[in-house]
Motif scaffolding. Structure first.
Motif, PDB file in Angstrom:
ATOM      1  N   THR A 304       0.836  -0.978  -0.013  1.00  0.00           N
ATOM      2  CA  THR A 304      -0.163   0.047  -0.174  1.00  0.00           C
ATOM      3  C   THR A 304       0.807   1.246   0.146  1.00  0.00           C
ATOM      4  OG1 THR A 304      -2.091   1.166   1.072  1.00  0.00           O
ATOM      5  CG2 THR A 304      -0.288   0.003   2.630  1.00  0.00           C
ATOM      6  N   GLY A 305       0.361   2.444   0.085  1.00  0.00           N
ATOM      7  CA  GLY A 305       0.921   3.686   0.148  1.00  0.00           C
ATOM      8  C   GLY A 305       1.313   4.061  -1.222  1.00  0.00           C
ATOM      9  N   GLU A 306       2.405   4.806  -1.384  1.00  0.00           N
ATOM     10  CA  GLU A 306       2.720   5.648  -2.759  1.00  0.00           C
ATOM     11  C   GLU A 306       3.639   4.787  -3.557  1.00  0.00           C
ATOM     12  OE1 GLU A 306       3.644   9.535  -1.814  1.00  0.00           O
ATOM     13  OE2 GLU A 306       1.750   9.844  -0.698  1.00  0.00           O
ATOM     14  N   ILE A 320       7.975  -2.383 -15.346  1.00  0.00           N
ATOM     15  CA  ILE A 320       7.608  -2.504 -13.801  1.00  0.00           C
ATOM     16  C   ILE A 320       6.218  -2.865 -13.767  1.00  0.00           C
ATOM     17  CG2 ILE A 320       7.135   0.082 -13.971  1.00  0.00           C
ATOM     18  CD1 ILE A 320       8.228   0.227 -10.925  1.00  0.00           C
ATOM     19  N   THR A 321       5.843  -3.967 -12.662  1.00  0.00           N
ATOM     20  CA  THR A 321       4.606  -4.082 -12.551  1.00  0.00           C
ATOM     21  C   THR A 321       4.157  -4.022 -11.163  1.00  0.00           C
ATOM     22  OG1 THR A 321       4.898  -5.857 -14.290  1.00  0.00           O
ATOM     23  CG2 THR A 321       3.188  -6.319 -12.810  1.00  0.00           C
ATOM     24  N   TYR A 322       3.226  -3.448 -10.604  1.00  0.00           N
ATOM     25  CA  TYR A 322       3.003  -3.542  -9.330  1.00  0.00           C
ATOM     26  C   TYR A 322       1.222  -3.539  -9.006  1.00  0.00           C
ATOM     27  CZ  TYR A 322       3.291   1.479 -10.519  1.00  0.00           C
ATOM     28  OH  TYR A 322       3.348   2.753 -11.130  1.00  0.00           O
ATOM     29  N   SER A 323       0.714  -4.371 -10.322  1.00  0.00           N
ATOM     30  CA  SER A 323      -0.674  -4.547 -10.244  1.00  0.00           C
ATOM     31  C   SER A 323      -1.002  -5.546  -9.074  1.00  0.00           C
ATOM     32  CB  SER A 323      -1.146  -5.473 -11.793  1.00  0.00           C
ATOM     33  OG  SER A 323      -0.321  -6.559 -11.843  1.00  0.00           O
ATOM     34  N   TYR A 324      -2.390  -5.546  -8.679  1.00  0.00           N
ATOM     35  CA  TYR A 324      -3.174  -6.168  -7.684  1.00  0.00           C
ATOM     36  C   TYR A 324      -2.348  -6.015  -6.434  1.00  0.00           C
ATOM     37  CZ  TYR A 324      -5.798  -8.389 -11.175  1.00  0.00           C
ATOM     38  OH  TYR A 324      -6.847  -8.936 -12.341  1.00  0.00           O
ATOM     39  N   ASN A 325      -2.404  -4.705  -6.069  1.00  0.00           N
ATOM     40  CA  ASN A 325      -1.747  -4.289  -4.722  1.00  0.00           C
ATOM     41  C   ASN A 325      -3.049  -3.292  -4.160  1.00  0.00           C
ATOM     42  OD1 ASN A 325       0.899  -5.394  -3.712  1.00  0.00           O
ATOM     43  ND2 ASN A 325       1.082  -5.077  -5.874  1.00  0.00           N
ATOM     44  N   TYR A 326      -2.567  -2.656  -3.315  1.00  0.00           N
ATOM     45  CA  TYR A 326      -3.416  -1.463  -2.428  1.00  0.00           C
ATOM     46  C   TYR A 326      -2.645  -0.051  -2.563  1.00  0.00           C
ATOM     47  CZ  TYR A 326      -6.532  -5.397  -1.504  1.00  0.00           C
ATOM     48  OH  TYR A 326      -7.293  -6.566  -1.347  1.00  0.00           O
ATOM     49  N   LEU A 327      -2.072   0.057  -3.672  1.00  0.00           N
ATOM     50  CA  LEU A 327      -1.335   1.430  -3.688  1.00  0.00           C
ATOM     51  C   LEU A 327      -2.103   2.419  -4.079  1.00  0.00           C
ATOM     52  CD1 LEU A 327       1.417  -0.530  -5.734  1.00  0.00           C
ATOM     53  CD2 LEU A 327       1.882   0.756  -3.593  1.00  0.00           C
ATOM     54  N   ILE A 347      -5.568   3.662  -7.365  1.00  0.00           N
ATOM     55  CA  ILE A 347      -5.001   4.771  -8.128  1.00  0.00           C
ATOM     56  C   ILE A 347      -6.046   5.121  -8.835  1.00  0.00           C
ATOM     57  CG2 ILE A 347      -3.145   5.788  -9.235  1.00  0.00           C
ATOM     58  CD1 ILE A 347      -1.506   3.201  -8.748  1.00  0.00           C
ATOM     59  N   PHE A 348      -7.020   6.019  -8.513  1.00  0.00           N
ATOM     60  CA  PHE A 348      -8.484   6.143  -9.045  1.00  0.00           C
ATOM     61  C   PHE A 348      -8.263   6.946 -10.525  1.00  0.00           C
ATOM     62  CE2 PHE A 348      -9.717   5.085  -4.661  1.00  0.00           C
ATOM     63  CZ  PHE A 348     -10.137   3.783  -5.247  1.00  0.00           C
ATOM     64  N   TRP A 349      -7.216   7.902 -10.755  1.00  0.00           N
ATOM     65  CA  TRP A 349      -6.980   8.587 -11.939  1.00  0.00           C
ATOM     66  C   TRP A 349      -6.616   7.654 -12.793  1.00  0.00           C
ATOM     67  CZ3 TRP A 349      -2.175   9.203 -13.989  1.00  0.00           C
ATOM     68  CH2 TRP A 349      -1.064   8.920 -13.140  1.00  0.00           C
ATOM     69  N   ARG A 350      -6.207   6.263 -12.563  1.00  0.00           N
ATOM     70  CA  ARG A 350      -5.936   5.283 -13.680  1.00  0.00           C
ATOM     71  C   ARG A 350      -6.897   4.344 -13.740  1.00  0.00           C
ATOM     72  NH1 ARG A 350      -2.498   5.777 -17.033  1.00  0.00           N
ATOM     73  NH2 ARG A 350      -1.500   3.370 -16.691  1.00  0.00           N
ATOM     74  N   PRO A 351      -6.824   3.884 -15.283  1.00  0.00           N
ATOM     75  CA  PRO A 351      -7.947   2.828 -15.636  1.00  0.00           C
ATOM     76  C   PRO A 351      -7.733   1.561 -14.787  1.00  0.00           C
ATOM     77  CG  PRO A 351      -6.133   3.116 -17.365  1.00  0.00           C
ATOM     78  CD  PRO A 351      -5.908   3.992 -16.311  1.00  0.00           C
ATOM     79  N   GLU A 352      -8.663   0.591 -14.721  1.00  0.00           N
ATOM     80  CA  GLU A 352      -8.802  -0.784 -14.414  1.00  0.00           C
ATOM     81  C   GLU A 352      -8.107  -0.906 -13.031  1.00  0.00           C
ATOM     82  OE1 GLU A 352      -7.156  -3.762 -17.344  1.00  0.00           O
ATOM     83  OE2 GLU A 352      -6.587  -1.910 -18.291  1.00  0.00           O
ATOM     84  N   GLN A 353      -8.917  -0.045 -11.958  1.00  0.00           N
ATOM     85  CA  GLN A 353      -8.367  -0.082 -10.562  1.00  0.00           C
ATOM     86  C   GLN A 353      -9.460  -0.927  -9.771  1.00  0.00           C
ATOM     87  OE1 GLN A 353      -5.527   1.436  -9.478  1.00  0.00           O
ATOM     88  NE2 GLN A 353      -4.898   1.399 -11.616  1.00  0.00           N
ATOM     89  N   ARG A 354      -9.330  -1.146  -8.488  1.00  0.00           N
ATOM     90  CA  ARG A 354     -10.194  -1.856  -7.867  1.00  0.00           C
ATOM     91  C   ARG A 354     -11.359  -1.062  -7.612  1.00  0.00           C
ATOM     92  NH1 ARG A 354      -7.805  -6.235  -5.180  1.00  0.00           N
ATOM     93  NH2 ARG A 354      -5.358  -5.907  -4.928  1.00  0.00           N
TER      94      ARG A 354
END
Ligand SMILES: *[C@@H]1O[C@H](CO)[C@@H](O)[C@H](O)[C@H]1NC(C)=O
Ligand SMILES: *[C@@H]1O[C@H](CO)[C@@H](O)[C@H](O)[C@H]1NC(C)=O
Ligand SMILES: *[C@@H]1O[C@H](CO)[C@@H](O)[C@H](O)[C@H]1NC(C)=O
Ligand SMILES: *[C@@H]1O[C@H](CO)[C@@H](O)[C@H](O)[C@H]1NC(C)=O
Ligand SMILES: *[C@@H]1O[C@H](CO)[C@@H](O)[C@H](O)[C@H]1NC(C)=O
Length: 382
Positions: A304-306, A320-327, A347-354
């Motif tokens: 999580t975090g930034e 770089i891959t950090y998909s499927y986390n809570y960043l 990361i709500f300004w990005r597509p395909e988020q949780r």
């Protein structure tokens, strides 16, 4: 001090290949080595001597326990001229240039079935044993540890089983040990990290182990442990491996820990794959010091975090891959990395988020705390 690596001219090209950078797990061919040329050089040396006589006994014993050979490889395995056998490579003996001896065996991709006989220890000058992509089964005979020059053992992609072949760790020259894609199980002995092994592949077996305290003693450049029952924590002092470690692939294990700050000292590391584990906490800023890093995969964890911007600024970084986390934050700089997968985060300004609810629930949980060893109890499954 004399050089420890014996020199066999026809095989030199293989030694050179070993020093080339090895690709990340997903890109790895099953063997980093091509098959040697089908017409090895011939020598003006008598083709029979006591060592070749021993090799004859060893190879006949082996042929005897090969139960299937659809490509008829062992059809050539008759008569005393073992240097003519398909897959068998001879060279002048390192301790006596006037006699020929068996220096290498390469039976990669030959669809052979059967086992390895104890008699292989009669191949006393063997340096390379490449059996990758066959259907050999059974355990690795302890007698293999009697081959003082053996430095490359590739048993990958077979059906070997039983415990880790610990006897091989007694081989004084062993530099390359590839056991991946077999059915080995049980512990990985911690002594392996106190040997001089340079490339160690054990991925896709059923080993169950955790990284021991002496893990950081390893001088290997490539460590690939993916897809095993590797559990426990990442050592806090990983940075001690900064002189040698080039690739660390722990994908799809069961590591339950924070990522230690010290990881940033691994300045030779080009590939770091910690994906599909139970990593918690934040991505350490120190990763931004890993100036050789080309591929970083932290996907499928609970980070999580930034995302520290300094990581995305690494010049060497390609993927770089950090998909499927809570960043929940990344800089636009990260979008400049050649290949980026930041999906399924918060990361709500990005597509395909949780989904937002999922993120809110996660962020309302007490933050994971790591102890001085970097270990935590896994948070309850979401
Ligand atoms: C191997 O030998 C058998 C019997 O001689 C023959 O039928 C078969 O076609 C050979 N296989 C190959 C791949 O050459
Ligand atoms: C094998 O090698 C020997 C010695 O170089 C040679 O005389 C012989 O013709 C070769 N072929 C076979 C099938 O034995
Ligand atoms: C490499 O590791 C050693 C031992 O942990 C440490 O003292 C040194 O500062 C590290 N070097 C770099 C460049 O991080
Ligand atoms: C992962 O590790 C935890 C704790 O160490 C253990 O309870 C669990 O069974 C492990 N899961 C797998 C799939 O190995
Ligand atoms: C980038 O990394 C991801 C995750 O490790 C991998 O699946 C993908 O194949 C890589 N892409 C390239 C082009 O290497």
């Amino acid at each position: 001090m004399t050089t420890l690596i014996p020199h066999y001219p026809p095989l030199l090209s293989l030694f050179i290949l070993l020093s080339l950078p090895i690709l990340s797990l997903s890109q790895l061919p099953l063997s980093p080595f091509p098959s040697p040329s089908p017409n090895p050089p011939s020598y003006n040396l008598p083709t029979f001597n006591p060592r070749l006589a021993d090799a004859f006994i060893a190879l006949q014993a082996w042929k005897h326990v090969i139960t299937a050979d659809p490509n008829n490889i062992t059809k050539t395995w008759w008569g005393p001229h073992v240097c003519n056998y398909t897959g068998v490579f001879c060279a002048p003996a390192p301790d006596d240039n006037n006699i020929l001896t068996v220096a290498g065996i390469d039976l990669n991709h030959d669809m052979l079935e059967g086992t390895l006989p104890d008699h292989l220890s009669l191949l006393r000058d063997l340096t390379l044993l490449h059996l990758n992509s066959n259907s050999f089964s059974g355990v690795i005979p302890p007698s293999l540890s009697k081959l003082p020059l053996l430095f490359e053992v590739d048993l990958s992609n077979n059906k070997f089983s039983g415990p880790f072949p610990s006897d091989l760790l007694a081989l004084p020259q062993l530099k390359f040990l590839d056991l991946r894609f077999n059915n080995f199980c049980g512990e990985v002995p911690s002594q392996v990290f106190d040997t001089a092994i340079d490339a160690f592949f054990i991925n896709n077996n059923q080993f169950a182990f955790s990284l021991p305290p002496n893990f950081i003693n390893s001088i290997a450049s490539v460590l690939v442990f993916a897809n095993n029952g590797l559990s426990g924590c990442l050592p806090q002092n990983l940075g001690a491996m900064n002189k040698t470690l080039n690739q660390l692939i722990l994908q799809n294990s069961n590591i339950t820990s924070c990522i230690p700050e010290d990881i940033g000292s691994l300045e030779q590391l080009t590939v770091l794959d910690l994906s599909y584990n139970n990593l918690v906490g934040k991505i350490p800023e120190s990763i931004g010091n890993m100036k050789s890093l080309q591929v970083l995969d932290l996907g499928h964890n609970m980070l999580t975090g930034e995302v520290p911007t300094i990581i995305c600024e690494l010049e060497s970084l390609q993927n770089i891959t950090y998909s499927y986390n809570y960043l929940f934050w990344e800089s636009e700089v990260c979008l400049n990395v050649e290949m980026l997968d930041d999906s399924e985060n918060c990361i709500f300004w990005r597509p395909e988020q949780r989904f937002e609810n999922e993120c809110i629930d996660f962020l309302h949980r007490p933050p994971a705390q790591c102890d001085d060893n970097g270990c935590i109890a896994p948070p309850p499954p979401y």
